[in-house]
Design a protein around this motif. Structure first.
Motif, PDB file in Angstrom:
ATOM      1  N   GLU A 136     -35.651 -12.427 -46.803  1.00  6.62           N
ATOM      2  CA  GLU A 136     -37.058 -12.341 -46.402  1.00  6.62           C
ATOM      3  C   GLU A 136     -37.974 -12.344 -47.617  1.00  6.62           C
ATOM      4  N   GLN A 138     -40.970 -11.105 -49.636  1.00  3.29           N
ATOM      5  CA  GLN A 138     -41.447  -9.728 -49.684  1.00  3.29           C
ATOM      6  C   GLN A 138     -42.964  -9.616 -49.747  1.00  3.29           C
ATOM      7  N   ARG A 139     -43.644 -10.734 -49.748  1.00  2.00           N
ATOM      8  CA  ARG A 139     -45.094 -10.700 -49.859  1.00  2.00           C
ATOM      9  C   ARG A 139     -45.795 -11.282 -48.644  1.00  2.00           C
ATOM     10  N   GLU A 142     -45.156 -14.441 -41.502  1.00  2.00           N
ATOM     11  CA  GLU A 142     -45.271 -15.647 -40.681  1.00  2.00           C
ATOM     12  C   GLU A 142     -45.512 -15.222 -39.236  1.00  2.00           C
ATOM     13  N   VAL A 144     -44.555 -16.121 -35.693  1.00  2.00           N
ATOM     14  CA  VAL A 144     -43.500 -16.947 -35.105  1.00  2.00           C
ATOM     15  C   VAL A 144     -43.598 -16.964 -33.587  1.00  2.00           C
ATOM     16  N   SER A 157     -42.789 -21.523 -36.829  1.00  4.95           N
ATOM     17  CA  SER A 157     -43.322 -20.520 -37.747  1.00  4.95           C
ATOM     18  C   SER A 157     -44.602 -21.026 -38.401  1.00  4.95           C
ATOM     19  N   HIS A 159     -47.164 -20.146 -41.394  1.00  7.42           N
ATOM     20  CA  HIS A 159     -47.282 -19.351 -42.628  1.00  7.42           C
ATOM     21  C   HIS A 159     -48.577 -18.546 -42.627  1.00  7.42           C
ATOM     22  N   ARG A 264     -43.933 -11.366 -38.765  1.00  9.53           N
ATOM     23  CA  ARG A 264     -42.839 -10.762 -39.524  1.00  9.53           C
ATOM     24  C   ARG A 264     -42.801 -11.377 -40.922  1.00  9.53           C
ATOM     25  N   ILE A 266     -41.650 -13.655 -43.826  1.00  8.25           N
ATOM     26  CA  ILE A 266     -41.108 -15.021 -43.768  1.00  8.25           C
ATOM     27  C   ILE A 266     -39.604 -14.974 -44.028  1.00  8.25           C
ATOM     28  N   ARG A 267     -38.860 -15.646 -43.177  1.00  2.68           N
ATOM     29  CA  ARG A 267     -37.399 -15.640 -43.317  1.00  2.68           C
ATOM     30  C   ARG A 267     -36.902 -16.969 -43.887  1.00  2.68           C
TER      31      ARG A 267
ATOM     32  N   ASN B  13     -47.796 -28.298 -44.035  1.00  3.26           N
ATOM     33  CA  ASN B  13     -49.011 -27.487 -44.060  1.00  3.26           C
ATOM     34  C   ASN B  13     -48.756 -26.068 -43.573  1.00  3.26           C
ATOM     35  N   GLY B  14     -47.618 -25.512 -43.928  1.00  2.00           N
ATOM     36  CA  GLY B  14     -47.335 -24.128 -43.568  1.00  2.00           C
ATOM     37  C   GLY B  14     -46.645 -23.958 -42.232  1.00  2.00           C
ATOM     38  N   VAL B  15     -46.299 -25.038 -41.541  1.00  3.31           N
ATOM     39  CA  VAL B  15     -45.601 -24.920 -40.256  1.00  3.31           C
ATOM     40  C   VAL B  15     -44.139 -25.292 -40.457  1.00  3.31           C
ATOM     41  N   ARG B  16     -43.242 -24.454 -39.984  1.00  4.04           N
ATOM     42  CA  ARG B  16     -41.812 -24.767 -40.037  1.00  4.04           C
ATOM     43  C   ARG B  16     -41.252 -24.673 -38.623  1.00  4.04           C
ATOM     44  N   VAL B  17     -40.331 -25.558 -38.331  1.00  6.57           N
ATOM     45  CA  VAL B  17     -39.630 -25.484 -37.046  1.00  6.57           C
ATOM     46  C   VAL B  17     -38.145 -25.525 -37.348  1.00  6.57           C
ATOM     47  N   TYR B  18     -37.409 -24.551 -36.841  1.00  4.30           N
ATOM     48  CA  TYR B  18     -35.982 -24.550 -37.117  1.00  4.30           C
ATOM     49  C   TYR B  18     -35.219 -23.857 -36.008  1.00  4.30           C
ATOM     50  N   PRO B  41     -42.274  -3.870 -52.811  1.00  5.59           N
ATOM     51  CA  PRO B  41     -41.937  -5.234 -52.445  1.00  5.59           C
ATOM     52  C   PRO B  41     -40.868  -5.843 -53.340  1.00  5.59           C
ATOM     53  N   HIS B  42     -40.699  -5.289 -54.510  1.00  4.15           N
ATOM     54  CA  HIS B  42     -39.661  -5.830 -55.386  1.00  4.15           C
ATOM     55  C   HIS B  42     -38.304  -5.244 -55.057  1.00  4.15           C
ATOM     56  N   GLY B  44     -37.440  -4.892 -51.789  1.00  6.06           N
ATOM     57  CA  GLY B  44     -37.025  -5.568 -50.570  1.00  6.06           C
ATOM     58  C   GLY B  44     -36.937  -4.686 -49.357  1.00  6.06           C
ATOM     59  N   GLY B  45     -37.204  -5.285 -48.203  1.00  6.78           N
ATOM     60  CA  GLY B  45     -36.964  -4.633 -46.924  1.00  6.78           C
ATOM     61  C   GLY B  45     -37.830  -3.429 -46.653  1.00  6.78           C
TER      62      GLY B  45
END
Lengths: 379, 343
Positions: A136, A138-139, A142, A144, A157, A159, A264, A266-267, B13-18, B41-42, B44-45
């Motif tokens: 993921e 960390q900043r 997205e 979804v 998704s 952005h 959430r 971004i994955r 343009n920032g859109v992903r489909v998967y 943030p460094h 994680g999680g």
């Protein structure tokens, strides 16, 4: 022609080299000080990942460039280095070392540029016994919309950079449009009081959302929320409160089909899985200072039929499928949790090549002069 | 886990489909977005939460927690509507104490706190063996008591809201509850009925569901997001129907908007206020009255029956949707199921 000559002279001049180096020193100095107020990430964006550093007088929206940014300085320095070489230097065995050194520097600058463009950093958080096939960001978040098939989920998704108040987003695969009624870049969620709910459907019926000032602290992150309105052919389907606070997606039923929406991190999905077998976290006795921490993971890749156990620990990352997994952290509330930093950097070898070339160039150049000195002395 | 991962589209343009393999059940102790602000943030999680245990005072009962709640309680008030206590872990916000306090004051229409008045608005109180702060506000709209304590980088809010007189009478119980809270207890189920364990925020706690009796022939299914329970039932001719149970805060948006939403789900035209009597009937339960909504799409042979049961500050929805013939057949078992919950 004179203009072209002037431009060539400017870009190949040593003065420009000196100016760029001095400007770089100033930039590093002010950029470092700016981290106090802006934090590391924002300072990097403003001072080093930019063409210019802007200043706004008071609260006006006017932006006045006051310093060249890191990208501009790097680009000009690269042009200057290549230009000076082409114009001034003539190849001879006496200067072979200098050529190699400069080639190394050019590769270093280009490598940094490629790193900036292509590097993707993310994190994978794993609890002992857990398996994941995604990391993921960390900043950034997205929005979804997920539809479930028999064996797979199809994810559309959007952005975070697309999500601003009062904009409409749509996708050919979605039967509805999504209007961002309100984008809140940093928020807190509280249980709803007697006031009207922020949304007409889902969790927004039970919670209030409040905007709070953006944070730039290193150990904090902004938590965006949004009020989104889904608009079908027949009009509005209602509004939903989506937030990184909520740990699950909300279900929307439309035209007999179920959609899940949410905000959430971004994955980045992988074609392989990581399974955390064991996490060890040793501290220096009597303190909370980490002494050593390591993660034993199992990597399974069905495409290559690999199935191997790897120990990741400090200064011993796992390099796999173009990504590097570093032992980055742990969860202070749960000693079963490891946090791995995941870096995809296609140009990770470039700095090594550059350092080898510069070292080689120095050896050649000094070797040449040393040899000359020895010969003179012998004579 | 199936591993076929097919990216069918990429960053445009920032859109992903998967497409990704279906997600498995929630990982062990993911702890939700309990402290999304406070995480490095460094590193994680999101941070995991410690497990929380407590001893419930007399007259208090645990409700299913939802959203960002770690726990949710109803506090009986013999003279009126029950008060409610929620436990919410939030980012380490004590630096913005005034901002948070003013959220509570605003909800009671009280004037905002200032830097001068803020220090006098709280008193020290013992929470899980730590020194916390207790804020008490009351106004015509009601009263709010909030106890706040920091633990392991997370600020915990114990917020009780209700009628002013009832809140004052429950103050001692509230304080004894706060003292009984334990952040570090092992996550083992409570031995008796007077203790409880926090569920993960956002999860519909199955242990918090009423003790209903599931009719014969109903098959329990994994509840989806925001559902407390889900069942499927099949008819002899291959028809099917689905029964879901969910609980939402307040009146969950109101009767008419909800009915019109359900109308949309089964493909019939929305109704008006004047039509409510034709689709809503009273439903008598042992604990009080509820409402029964019945909607029918004749052309598609689809029927929906919904029992709306208000419990304390929440509303429970028991919903059956499916083939008309099967839903008619299952109507009586469905009503028995609702009644068996004893709400």
């Amino acid at each position: 022609m004179k203009i072209i000559e002037s431009i060539v002279d400017l870009f190949t001049s040593l003065k420009l080299t000196v100016f760029c180096l001095v400007a770089a020193i100033v930039l590093v100095f002010v950029g470092t000080l700016a981290q106090v107020d802006l934090g590391l990430y924002q300072a990097q964006e403003k001072y080093f990942r930019s063409l210019f550093v802007y200043w706004s007088p008071g609260e006006s929206e006017l932006q006045i460039p006051i310093l060249p940014g890191g990208y501009l300085l790097g680009f000009v320095l690269l042009l200057n280095l290549i230009g000076a070489h082409l114009k001034r230097f003539q190849f001879s065995s006496k200067k072979a070392g200098i050529f190699i050194i400069h080639a190394g520097l050019i590769i270093l600058l280009l490598g940094q540029f490629f790193t900036e463009v292509f590097q993707v950093e993310s994190a994978m958080r794993l609890t002992e016994g857990q398996t994941k096939n995604y990391s993921e960001n960390q900043r950034n978040t997205e929005l979804v919309v997920v539809t479930s098939g028999e064996e797979t989920d199809r994810v559309i998704s959007f952005h975070q950079k697309m999500l601003k108040s009062h904009i409409m987003i749509e996708h050919p695969e979605l039967p509805f449009k999504i209007k961002i009624n309100q984008w809140i870049p940093n928020s807190i969620i509280a249980e709803r009081g007697p006031n009207a709910p922020p949304a007409t459907r889902g969790l927004g019926l039970s919670y209030d959302v409040h905007g709070v000032p953006l944070t730039y602290k290193m150990d904090e992150r902004n938590v965006p929320s949004a009020i989104v309105e889904l608009i079908g052919d027949e009009g509005s389907l209602g509004t939903w409160l989506v937030s990184f606070y909520f740990d699950r997606l909300q279900t929307v039923e439309y035209e007999g089909k179920e959609y899940k929406i949410g905000l959430r991190l971004i994955r980045y999905y992988k074609p392989y899985t990581m399974h955390l077998i064991d996490f060890r976290h040793d501290k220096y006795m009597g303190t909370d200072i980490p002494k050593n921490f390591s993660s034993r993971v199992r990597v399974r890749n069905p495409e290559t039929e690999e199935d191997k156990e790897v120990l990741i620990y400090m200064n011993n990352p796992l390099r796999y499928e173009g990504e590097t997994y570093y032992q980055a952290g742990f969860d202070e509330n749960d000693d079963r949790v490891t946090i791995l930093q995941v870096v995809r950097n296609p140009s990770w070898l470039v700095p090594y090549i550059s350092c080898i070339l510069v070292s080689l160039g120095l050896i050649v150049q000094f070797g040449f002069h040393f040899n000359k000195f020895l010969r003179k002395r012998k004579a | 886990m199936a591993l076929s991962l097919a990216f069918v589209g990429c960053d445009q343009n920032g859109v992903r489909v998967y497409e990704v393999p279906k997600e498995e059940q929630a990982p062990p102790a993911p702890a939700a977005a309990a402290n999304p602000h406070g995480d490095n943030p460094h590193m994680g999680g999101m941070a995991s939460l410690p497990k929380l245990t407590w001893t419930l005072p007399e007259g208090w009962s645990e409700l299913p927690s939802a959203g960002i709640q770690a726990a949710n309680f109803s506090i009986n008030n013999p003279d009126g509507q029950a008060s409610r206590l929620t436990v919410v872990p939030l980012p380490d916000l004590m630096a913005d104490e005034k901002e948070i306090v003013n959220l509570w004051r605003e909800s009671l229409s009280l004037p905002p706190a200032t830097d001068e008045t803020l220090p006098g608005m709280s008193e020290p109180t013992d929470i899980a063996g730590k020194e916390g702060k207790l804020y008490r506000f009351s106004a015509e709209l009601g009263a709010i008591h909030v106890a706040v304590v920091k633990h392991a980088g997370v600020t915990w809010f114990f917020k009780m809201r209700g009628d002013m007189g009832h809140m004052d009478s429950e103050l001692d119980s509230f304080k004894s509850f706060l003292t009984s809270v334990d952040f570090t207890a092992a996550p083992t189920p409570p031995a008796g009925g007077m203790t409880g364990m926090a569920t993960s925020p956002g999860s519909a706690s199955s242990s918090g569901n009423p003790n209903w009796t599931v009719p014969a022939g109903w098959n329990e299914e994994a509840p989806g997001p925001m559902l407390s329970a889900s069942f499927g039932v099949s008819g002899s001719s291959g028809q099917s129907a689905k029964i879901t149970v969910s609980a939402l805060g307040g009146n969950a948006g109101g009767l008419l908007p909800n009915i019109n939403r359900w109308c949309g789900q089964i493909g019939i035209a929305p109704i008006t206020e004047g039509d409510l009597d034709s689709v809503v009937s009273p439903l008598e339960l042992s604990s009080g009255s509820a409402q029964l909504v019945e909607l029918n799409n004749e052309s598609q042979s689809q029927t929906m029956v919904v029992a709306i049961v208000p419990v304390g500050a929440r509303t429970w929805f028991y919903k059956m949707l499916g083939d008309t013939a099967l839903v008619s057949e299952q109507r009586a078992p469905f009503l028995e199921f609702v009644k068996s919950a004893g709400q």
